[in-house]
Design a protein around this motif. Structure first.
Motif, PDB file in Angstrom:
ATOM      1  N   PRO A  43     -25.052  30.414 -13.660  1.00 50.08           N
ATOM      2  CA  PRO A  43     -24.012  29.571 -14.267  1.00 50.08           C
ATOM      3  C   PRO A  43     -24.530  28.205 -14.734  1.00 50.08           C
ATOM      4  O   PRO A  43     -24.084  27.698 -15.756  1.00 50.08           O
ATOM      5  N   LEU A  44     -25.492  27.639 -14.010  1.00 46.71           N
ATOM      6  CA  LEU A  44     -26.044  26.355 -14.433  1.00 46.71           C
ATOM      7  C   LEU A  44     -26.900  26.500 -15.693  1.00 46.71           C
ATOM      8  O   LEU A  44     -26.890  25.619 -16.555  1.00 46.71           O
ATOM      9  N   VAL A  45     -27.620  27.610 -15.811  1.00 44.62           N
ATOM     10  CA  VAL A  45     -28.389  27.860 -17.042  1.00 44.62           C
ATOM     11  C   VAL A  45     -27.427  27.997 -18.214  1.00 44.62           C
ATOM     12  O   VAL A  45     -27.648  27.421 -19.294  1.00 44.62           O
ATOM     13  N   ARG A  46     -26.346  28.736 -18.011  1.00 46.19           N
ATOM     14  CA  ARG A  46     -25.343  28.877 -19.072  1.00 46.19           C
ATOM     15  C   ARG A  46     -24.750  27.524 -19.446  1.00 46.19           C
ATOM     16  O   ARG A  46     -24.547  27.230 -20.620  1.00 46.19           O
ATOM     17  N   LEU A  47     -24.464  26.721 -18.440  1.00 43.24           N
ATOM     18  CA  LEU A  47     -23.923  25.383 -18.693  1.00 43.24           C
ATOM     19  C   LEU A  47     -24.893  24.574 -19.547  1.00 43.24           C
ATOM     20  O   LEU A  47     -24.493  23.966 -20.548  1.00 43.24           O
ATOM     21  N   ALA A  48     -26.162  24.586 -19.188  1.00 40.35           N
ATOM     22  CA  ALA A  48     -27.158  23.825 -19.951  1.00 40.35           C
ATOM     23  C   ALA A  48     -27.266  24.330 -21.387  1.00 40.35           C
ATOM     24  O   ALA A  48     -27.365  23.535 -22.325  1.00 40.35           O
ATOM     25  N   VAL A  60     -32.437  23.317 -15.293  1.00 39.75           N
ATOM     26  CA  VAL A  60     -31.897  23.788 -14.017  1.00 39.75           C
ATOM     27  C   VAL A  60     -32.957  23.696 -12.917  1.00 39.75           C
ATOM     28  O   VAL A  60     -32.653  23.299 -11.789  1.00 39.75           O
ATOM     29  N   ALA A  61     -34.183  24.019 -13.242  1.00 36.59           N
ATOM     30  CA  ALA A  61     -35.260  23.895 -12.250  1.00 36.59           C
ATOM     31  C   ALA A  61     -35.406  22.441 -11.801  1.00 36.59           C
ATOM     32  O   ALA A  61     -35.568  22.168 -10.606  1.00 36.59           O
ATOM     33  N   GLU A  62     -35.346  21.524 -12.743  1.00 38.37           N
ATOM     34  CA  GLU A  62     -35.421  20.096 -12.406  1.00 38.37           C
ATOM     35  C   GLU A  62     -34.231  19.674 -11.546  1.00 38.37           C
ATOM     36  O   GLU A  62     -34.379  18.880 -10.611  1.00 38.37           O
ATOM     37  N   ALA A  63     -33.058  20.213 -11.827  1.00 36.01           N
ATOM     38  CA  ALA A  63     -31.877  19.888 -11.021  1.00 36.01           C
ATOM     39  C   ALA A  63     -32.053  20.359  -9.581  1.00 36.01           C
ATOM     40  O   ALA A  63     -31.735  19.619  -8.636  1.00 36.01           O
ATOM     41  N   PHE A  64     -32.579  21.562  -9.395  1.00 35.58           N
ATOM     42  CA  PHE A  64     -32.811  22.051  -8.032  1.00 35.58           C
ATOM     43  C   PHE A  64     -33.907  21.248  -7.333  1.00 35.58           C
ATOM     44  O   PHE A  64     -33.827  20.995  -6.129  1.00 35.58           O
ATOM     45  N   TYR A  65     -34.905  20.823  -8.076  1.00 30.21           N
ATOM     46  CA  TYR A  65     -35.954  19.976  -7.486  1.00 30.21           C
ATOM     47  C   TYR A  65     -35.369  18.644  -7.011  1.00 30.21           C
ATOM     48  O   TYR A  65     -35.669  18.177  -5.910  1.00 30.21           O
ATOM     49  N   GLN A  66     -34.534  18.049  -7.847  1.00 26.69           N
ATOM     50  CA  GLN A  66     -33.907  16.780  -7.448  1.00 26.69           C
ATOM     51  C   GLN A  66     -32.998  16.970  -6.239  1.00 26.69           C
ATOM     52  O   GLN A  66     -32.946  16.118  -5.354  1.00 26.69           O
ATOM     53  N   LEU A  67     -32.284  18.096  -6.172  1.00 26.35           N
ATOM     54  CA  LEU A  67     -31.464  18.384  -5.000  1.00 26.35           C
ATOM     55  C   LEU A  67     -32.342  18.520  -3.761  1.00 26.35           C
ATOM     56  O   LEU A  67     -32.011  17.993  -2.699  1.00 26.35           O
ATOM     57  N   TYR A  68     -33.459  19.203  -3.892  1.00 28.70           N
ATOM     58  CA  TYR A  68     -34.378  19.379  -2.766  1.00 28.70           C
ATOM     59  C   TYR A  68     -34.866  18.027  -2.256  1.00 28.70           C
ATOM     60  O   TYR A  68     -34.873  17.776  -1.047  1.00 28.70           O
ATOM     61  N   ARG A  69     -35.246  17.149  -3.160  1.00 27.59           N
ATOM     62  CA  ARG A  69     -35.743  15.820  -2.773  1.00 27.59           C
ATOM     63  C   ARG A  69     -34.666  14.965  -2.123  1.00 27.59           C
ATOM     64  O   ARG A  69     -34.950  14.170  -1.242  1.00 27.59           O
ATOM     65  N   ARG A  70     -33.440  15.091  -2.574  1.00 29.59           N
ATOM     66  CA  ARG A  70     -32.368  14.211  -2.100  1.00 29.59           C
ATOM     67  C   ARG A  70     -31.418  14.886  -1.101  1.00 29.59           C
ATOM     68  O   ARG A  70     -30.334  14.380  -0.864  1.00 29.59           O
ATOM     69  N   TRP A  71     -31.808  16.012  -0.555  1.00 28.62           N
ATOM     70  CA  TRP A  71     -30.928  16.797   0.312  1.00 28.62           C
ATOM     71  C   TRP A  71     -30.373  15.964   1.465  1.00 28.62           C
ATOM     72  O   TRP A  71     -29.192  16.022   1.772  1.00 28.62           O
ATOM     73  N   ARG A  72     -31.196  15.187   2.093  1.00 27.22           N
ATOM     74  CA  ARG A  72     -30.748  14.425   3.268  1.00 27.22           C
ATOM     75  C   ARG A  72     -29.784  13.299   2.901  1.00 27.22           C
ATOM     76  O   ARG A  72     -29.090  12.779   3.750  1.00 27.22           O
ATOM     77  N   VAL A  89     -25.834  18.185 -16.317  1.00 22.03           N
ATOM     78  CA  VAL A  89     -25.182  17.482 -17.424  1.00 22.03           C
ATOM     79  C   VAL A  89     -26.018  16.271 -17.847  1.00 22.03           C
ATOM     80  O   VAL A  89     -26.288  16.071 -19.037  1.00 22.03           O
ATOM     81  N   ASN A  90     -26.455  15.485 -16.890  1.00 15.74           N
ATOM     82  CA  ASN A  90     -27.218  14.278 -17.218  1.00 15.74           C
ATOM     83  C   ASN A  90     -28.587  14.593 -17.806  1.00 15.74           C
ATOM     84  O   ASN A  90     -29.021  13.944 -18.771  1.00 15.74           O
ATOM     85  N   LEU A  91     -29.286  15.570 -17.246  1.00 11.50           N
ATOM     86  CA  LEU A  91     -30.593  15.938 -17.801  1.00 11.50           C
ATOM     87  C   LEU A  91     -30.460  16.494 -19.213  1.00 11.50           C
ATOM     88  O   LEU A  91     -31.274  16.184 -20.084  1.00 11.50           O
ATOM     89  N   THR A  92     -29.446  17.312 -19.438  1.00 11.84           N
ATOM     90  CA  THR A  92     -29.227  17.850 -20.778  1.00 11.84           C
ATOM     91  C   THR A  92     -28.955  16.723 -21.760  1.00 11.84           C
ATOM     92  O   THR A  92     -29.510  16.690 -22.859  1.00 11.84           O
ATOM     93  N   ARG A  93     -28.109  15.789 -21.355  1.00 10.19           N
ATOM     94  CA  ARG A  93     -27.797  14.643 -22.203  1.00 10.19           C
ATOM     95  C   ARG A  93     -29.069  13.846 -22.531  1.00 10.19           C
ATOM     96  O   ARG A  93     -29.304  13.483 -23.691  1.00 10.19           O
ATOM     97  N   MET A  94     -29.900  13.605 -21.529  1.00  9.77           N
ATOM     98  CA  MET A  94     -31.137  12.845 -21.758  1.00  9.77           C
ATOM     99  C   MET A  94     -32.082  13.595 -22.697  1.00  9.77           C
ATOM    100  O   MET A  94     -32.697  12.992 -23.575  1.00  9.77           O
TER     101      MET A  94
END
Length: 190
Positions: A43-48, A60-72, A89-94
Motif C-alpha cells: 500500500p505504501l508503494v501504491r501511495l508513492a 518506501v525503503a527509505e521510510a522503513f529505514y527512517q522508522l527503524y532509526r527512530r523506533w525508540r 508523503v514527505n519524501l515523495t514531495r521532496m
C-alpha cells in the motif's frame, strides 16, 4: 535485652535473570518492523506511485529505514503506520521538487528527459485507470496528496492532516478543490 535485628533475616536479593530471559529491544523492534513491512509495504508503494514518485520502492525503503532509526522515539508502536505514511508523503514531495529543479536545468540546456514509467507504475496502473491517474497527477501537489490519502487509503481528516503536516481544515479545502478540478478535467475528456 535481645537485639532487635537478631530474629530478622537479611533480604535476599532478587535473582538477576539471564540474558535469554530478558526481552531484547532490538529484536522486538525488528520483529515489529517486519510485521509492519508485511502489512504496509505494497500500500505504501501504491501511495508513492499515486503521489507521483518515479522511484516508489526507494521512497518506501527509505521510510522503513527512517522508522527503524527512530523506533525508540515513537510515542507508541501503533503510531508506526501513521509515521510511515507521513514519511512517504514527505519524501515523495521532496523528490518531486528535486525532479522539477533538475528538469528546469535540463530544459535550459535543451536536454529535457522524457518520463519513462517505472515497473511499479506498470504493476499498479491498468489502462482503465490511466486517465484518472493522469488527471490526479496534473493536480497541485497538496490537492493530489489529500485526495490520494482520503480516497485511496481511506484515511480520516485528522490522519491526513498528520501525514501532510497541515490542519484538518486545510485538508478539507485541498480535498474540495482537488475534487472540483478532477471533475472539470474528466468532464472535458468525455
Amino acid at each position: 535485652m535481645k537485639d532487635a535485628r537478631a530474629g530478622v533475616r537479611a533480604p535476599v536479593p532478587d535473582a538477576v535473570p539471564d540474558a535469554a530471559a530478558r526481552p531484547d529491544p532490538d529484536r522486538e523492534r525488528e520483529e515489529a518492523i517486519a510485521a509492519l513491512f508485511e502489512v504496509h509495504h505494497l500500500p505504501l508503494v501504491r501511495l508513492a506511485v499515486l503521489l507521483g514518485a518515479d522511484d516508489a520502492e526507494d521512497v518506501v525503503a527509505e521510510a522503513f529505514y527512517q522508522l527503524y532509526r527512530r523506533w525508540r522515539r515513537l510515542r507508541s508502536p501503533e503510531a508506526a503506520a501513521t509515521y510511515l505514511r507521513s514519511v512517504v508523503v514527505n519524501l515523495t514531495r521532496m523528490r518531486i521538487r528535486h525532479l522539477q529543479v533538475v528538469r528546469k536545468h535540463a530544459a535550459k540546456n535543451g536536454d529535457e528527459p522524457q518520463h519513462e514509467a517505472s515497473g511499479e507504475e506498470h504493476a499498479v496502473l491498468r489502462d482503465d485507470q490511466k486517465a484518472l491517474v493522469d488527471a490526479v497527477r496534473a493536480l497541485p501537489a497538496r490537492q493530489r496528496e489529500a485526495l490520494v490519502l482520503r480516497f485511496w487509503l481511506d484515511l480520516r481528516e485528522s490522519e491526513i492532516a498528520a501525514a501532510m503536516g497541515i490542519t484538518a481544515g486545510s485538508v478539507k479545502v485541498h480535498v474540495s478543490r482537488g475534487m472540483a478540478a478532477l471533475s472539470r478535467v474528466l468532464e472535458e475528456r468525455r
